[in-house]
Design an enzyme around this catalytic site. Sequence first.
Site: not given
Length: 379
Positions: A156-158, A339
């Site tokens: 995901a965003c990481s 990300s």
Amino acid sequence: MSQHAHGATPVISSTGLFTPSDTISNAELVASFNAYADRYNAANPDAELLTHSSVEFVEKASGIKSRHVMDKRAIVDPDIMEPRYSERPNDQISLMAEIGVAACRDALERAGRNIEDVDAVLCAASNMQRAYPAMAVEIQHELGMQRGFGFDMNVACSSATFGIQTAADYIRCGNARSVLVVNPEITSGHLNWRDRDSHFIFGDVATAIVVEAKDMAPAQHWEILGTRLKTQFSNNIRNNFGFLNRAHGQGPVNQSGPRNDKLFVQEGRKVFKEVVPMVGQMIIEHAESLGLSGADLRRLWLHQANTGMNRLIAQKVLGHEANEDESPTVLDTYANTSSAGSIIAFHKHNEDLTAGDIGLICSFGAGYSAGSVFVRKVA
């Protein structure tokens, strides 16, 4: 590819950025949503009425003022309010790979690197356009990379910081000397543009990072002092769209797109309350393990999801409220790009730092997941 005999010290040689030309202002977005809400309320008098959105609400809730998207026409059309892209034949490059390639080429040019020097491509993003073949392999092919390997990864965003650590580990153990980490994020595709509480959150973009052995890097680069990753399961940010959806017996995905429960959903207040202390503590502990404190950090390039979250995290790490120089934002013009957010901030706000300056690239999001990358400028 055969393993290199010895590992090397990994550094960040460059970053690249692709920004779509279409933008949607908050005023345009709100006008579209409010028109949709009026039509819905008129057509469904017995249902719970939809409440209007406002520019003031959006900016207070997020700090976002506009966002880039691949194609705005259908998104701001109250009759559609979803992105529309023509399906491409299999012999044509896919949309996600296309923007990933653009970001990669920018990063390669900035590093003075030829694609023949690259050993691996990691496509690290919150959503993949398809299950297989891997987007990374398509990007590798389009770049003309005749050797090495590529694969997709999703945290995901990481995803970008997880990709950086993965690339750095390949270099440390001698499995590669130059790695492209690419983050194509068409987040407009998973956003419910009809949801007042989230329709303003995301934007589209692609970033790329060249991670390679120090002895082959350009004179100006970023030494990777340390990387750290953390995951902790939570349902507070979730996307249930997947290949098993049709097995649920509720009928196929219709022509207007997947059902709303198969798009991005989140419990925003819970995320805020739980993620901020988790990330702040992770950064402090990581810094201490490297012999660093907040006073040693010249700049924080944090995940661009919410200005309030970044303000509190930066304050916990630095010991005081950060100014724009210490913790720059791109959220106001790019929105949340998953990300890619922290990489855009790094890409746009690092050239003024001088040799020896230390900074932090940090991302966090669904999972929960978080990644921190401490870097020092070498010039």
